[in-house]
Design a protein around this motif. Structure first.
Motif, PDB file in Angstrom:
ATOM      1  N   ALA A 112      -5.108  -7.851  -5.581  1.00  9.44           N
ATOM      2  CA  ALA A 112      -5.965  -7.197  -6.567  1.00  9.44           C
ATOM      3  C   ALA A 112      -6.509  -5.865  -6.056  1.00  9.44           C
ATOM      4  O   ALA A 112      -6.587  -4.883  -6.804  1.00  9.44           O
ATOM      5  CB  ALA A 112      -7.112  -8.124  -6.959  1.00  9.44           C
ATOM      6  N   ARG A 113      -6.863  -5.830  -4.774  1.00  6.62           N
ATOM      7  CA  ARG A 113      -7.427  -4.608  -4.207  1.00  6.62           C
ATOM      8  C   ARG A 113      -6.425  -3.457  -4.279  1.00  6.62           C
ATOM      9  O   ARG A 113      -6.782  -2.324  -4.608  1.00  6.62           O
ATOM     10  CB  ARG A 113      -7.860  -4.858  -2.764  1.00  6.62           C
ATOM     11  N   GLN A 114      -5.166  -3.738  -3.998  1.00  4.59           N
ATOM     12  CA  GLN A 114      -4.148  -2.685  -4.049  1.00  4.59           C
ATOM     13  C   GLN A 114      -3.875  -2.230  -5.477  1.00  4.59           C
ATOM     14  O   GLN A 114      -3.824  -1.032  -5.761  1.00  4.59           O
ATOM     15  CB  GLN A 114      -2.857  -3.176  -3.387  1.00  4.59           C
ATOM     16  N   GLU A 145      -7.021 -11.654  -3.426  1.00  2.00           N
ATOM     17  CA  GLU A 145      -7.926 -10.503  -3.270  1.00  2.00           C
ATOM     18  C   GLU A 145      -7.172  -9.291  -2.725  1.00  2.00           C
ATOM     19  O   GLU A 145      -7.385  -8.159  -3.179  1.00  2.00           O
ATOM     20  CB  GLU A 145      -9.073 -10.871  -2.333  1.00  2.00           C
ATOM     21  N   ALA A 146      -6.283  -9.513  -1.766  1.00  2.00           N
ATOM     22  CA  ALA A 146      -5.516  -8.409  -1.190  1.00  2.00           C
ATOM     23  C   ALA A 146      -4.620  -7.768  -2.243  1.00  2.00           C
ATOM     24  O   ALA A 146      -4.494  -6.538  -2.312  1.00  2.00           O
ATOM     25  CB  ALA A 146      -4.681  -8.906  -0.016  1.00  2.00           C
ATOM     26  N   TYR A 161      -5.775  -2.531  -8.071  1.00  2.00           N
ATOM     27  CA  TYR A 161      -6.939  -1.921  -8.733  1.00  2.00           C
ATOM     28  C   TYR A 161      -7.015  -0.427  -8.452  1.00  2.00           C
ATOM     29  O   TYR A 161      -7.632   0.322  -9.212  1.00  2.00           O
ATOM     30  CB  TYR A 161      -8.230  -2.614  -8.304  1.00  2.00           C
ATOM     31  N   ARG A 162      -6.373   0.019  -7.381  1.00  5.51           N
ATOM     32  CA  ARG A 162      -6.313   1.460  -7.109  1.00  5.51           C
ATOM     33  C   ARG A 162      -5.612   2.200  -8.249  1.00  5.51           C
ATOM     34  O   ARG A 162      -5.910   3.364  -8.520  1.00  5.51           O
ATOM     35  CB  ARG A 162      -5.583   1.709  -5.787  1.00  5.51           C
ATOM     36  N   GLU A 172      -8.170   2.758 -10.969  1.00  7.88           N
ATOM     37  CA  GLU A 172      -9.039   3.892 -10.624  1.00  7.88           C
ATOM     38  C   GLU A 172      -8.322   5.225 -10.813  1.00  7.88           C
ATOM     39  O   GLU A 172      -8.959   6.245 -11.093  1.00  7.88           O
ATOM     40  CB  GLU A 172      -9.505   3.743  -9.181  1.00  7.88           C
ATOM     41  N   ARG A 188      -7.879 -15.319  -0.520  1.00  6.57           N
ATOM     42  CA  ARG A 188      -7.750 -14.144   0.341  1.00  6.57           C
ATOM     43  C   ARG A 188      -6.511 -13.334  -0.018  1.00  6.57           C
ATOM     44  O   ARG A 188      -6.532 -12.099  -0.022  1.00  6.57           O
ATOM     45  CB  ARG A 188      -7.696 -14.583   1.805  1.00  6.57           C
ATOM     46  N   SER A 228       0.824  -1.209   0.000  1.00  6.71           N
ATOM     47  CA  SER A 228       0.000   0.000   0.000  1.00  6.71           C
ATOM     48  C   SER A 228       0.860   1.261   0.000  1.00  6.71           C
ATOM     49  O   SER A 228       0.511   2.260  -0.648  1.00  6.71           O
ATOM     50  CB  SER A 228      -0.932  -0.004   1.212  1.00  6.71           C
TER      51      SER A 228
END
Length: 406
Positions: free
Chosen positions: A74-76, A71-72, A78-79, A82, A68, A39
């Motif tokens: 991908a979530r970072q 997903e962690a 994907y920012r 955006e 899990r 992050s």
């Protein structure tokens, strides 16, 4: 000038044995560490903002991470979607299945057509439009012998001959991509490779037999304005013109990386001119406390003093102590655990030293006592396929000979 953030070797999901379960989240604290560190990198990319993010490979410990962990990751990343920052995800050796093919862990982004994401799972040229202008990136994922050779072609060839032919084939394939370059655009080579001039750690031994070393001269070419590397966990600059740079891993994977600074690279890339900056990351410390108690009159007190003198708050700690078998009963484990309570996690590793141990060196050959280091060095000199491992193997042998024998 195009601003690039280059990071590599995330290994998200590694080192769970060094963590504990966070009762508030139910997650392993080392997973939380890795996500927090990743992050930090993504935060910087968005805050600048950079024009392009290059990931040098090894997203996970293997090609099939648990949902899990995927997903962690991908979530970072994907920012970045955006924030409209294009991203190249290179396939490293840990992202591949045993057969040497790209794992679904990264290929899913290409399959789903995630906007702005390029998955570098083959040697290919990509022309990318960024907010700072156009740039071209050649992706060179981790290659094994099976990528460039079929088994029948390997028959009756020595390992040295195979490696030479592999380099020749790679050179030919890379030249084909170089001929396609637009000479007016800045160019980056993004590669997950073992370079012969690099200083390696554990990743060298983990990859033995699966990959091959690439000459630095094959990468440090004037047609490249920046060479962004992954695979080696220790940050290092192999060449200044053009910059050939291992960003290094973003977290310490184990105690072998205890003293390594971790971070990422910010690079400003233009045709014929690139500047780079290594950006350190704030991450959890690893700390080794090593004490020889074999001649101590008060082994417990000496060990406690060593712990008190060390900075262990929220660190991952290992305590290694040598002690005679007859004095082990003087060590109070409960008291040690109490003193280590401020650590994030810890292990206590006693090494029992026998007072009657024979410290003579082994006899090597014809009954003559030969210096083991000299013998090993001579052996490695005659093994061309092992010469690139020689410095690390010799250092490991010296460390073994220096250590007390049980």
């Amino acid at each position: 000038m195009i601003q690039v953030l280059h990071l590599s070797d995330i290994h998200l999901g590694s080192g769970f044995s060094y963590g504990t379960i966070n009762p508030k989240t139910g997650l392993n604290t080392r997973l939380e560490d890795y996500v927090a560190t990743l992050s930090q990198c993504i935060d910087r990319a968005i805050a600048e903002p950079v024009d392009l993010v290059l990931f040098g490979g090894d997203a996970f410990p293997d090609a099939t991470p648990v949902p899990r962990v995927q997903e962690a990751f991908a979530r970072q990343f994907y920012r970045l979607v955006e924030a409209n920052i294009p991203t190249v995800l290179l396939v490293g050796n840990h992202d591949q299945h045993a057969q040497g093919k790209g794992g679904a862990s990264l290929s899913i982004y290409e399959t789903l057509g995630v906007p702005g994401f390029i998955v570098g799972d083959r040697l290919a040229l990509h022309r990318i439009s960024t907010a700072g202008g156009e740039i071209q990136v050649i992706t060179l994922p981790w290659l094994t012998r099976s990528h460039l050779f079929t088994k029948p072609e390997m028959e009756n060839l020595s390992l040295s001959d195979i490696n030479h032919q592999l380099i020749d084939r790679l050179r030919t394939a890379l030249e084909a991509q170089i001929r396609r370059l637009d000479p007016n655009l800045p160019t980056v080579l993004l590669a997950h490779v073992m370079v012969d001039k690099a200083r390696y750690g554990a990743e060298r031994f983990l990859a033995v037999g699966k990959g091959f070393s690439i000459p630095l001269a094959l990468l440090a070419r004037p047609c490249f304005d920046y060479v962004a590397l992954g695979h080696v966990h220790k940050h290092q600059i192999l060449s200044d013109s053009p910059p050939v740079v291992y960003a290094g891993s973003i977290e310490r994977v184990d105690f072998g990386e205890e003293k390594e600074e971790k971070g990422y690279i910010l690079a400003e890339v233009a045709k014929g001119e690139t500047t780079i900056e290594f950006c350190p990351l704030s991450i959890r410390k690893f700390k080794t406390i090593k004490v020889n108690l074999t001649n101590s009159e008060s082994p417990q007190q000496k060990l406690l003093q060593a712990i008190d003198n060390a900075e262990i708050d929220e660190a991952i700690v290992r305590v290694i102590f040598q002690v005679g078998a007859d004095r082990l009963s003087l060590i109070d484990g409960t008291q040690l655990c109490d003193r280590l309570s401020n650590a994030h996690s810890y292990t206590i590793e006693p090494e029992i030293v026998s007072q009657a141990s024979d410290r003579r060196l082994p006899e090597l050959g014809n009954g003559r006592q030969i210096d083991p280091i000299s013998a090993l060095s001579a052996y490695l000199d005659n093994r061309e396929d092992l010469r690139h491992l020689a410095p690390d193997m010799l250092e490991a042998a010296r460390e073994l000979l220096r250590s007390p024998r049980s």
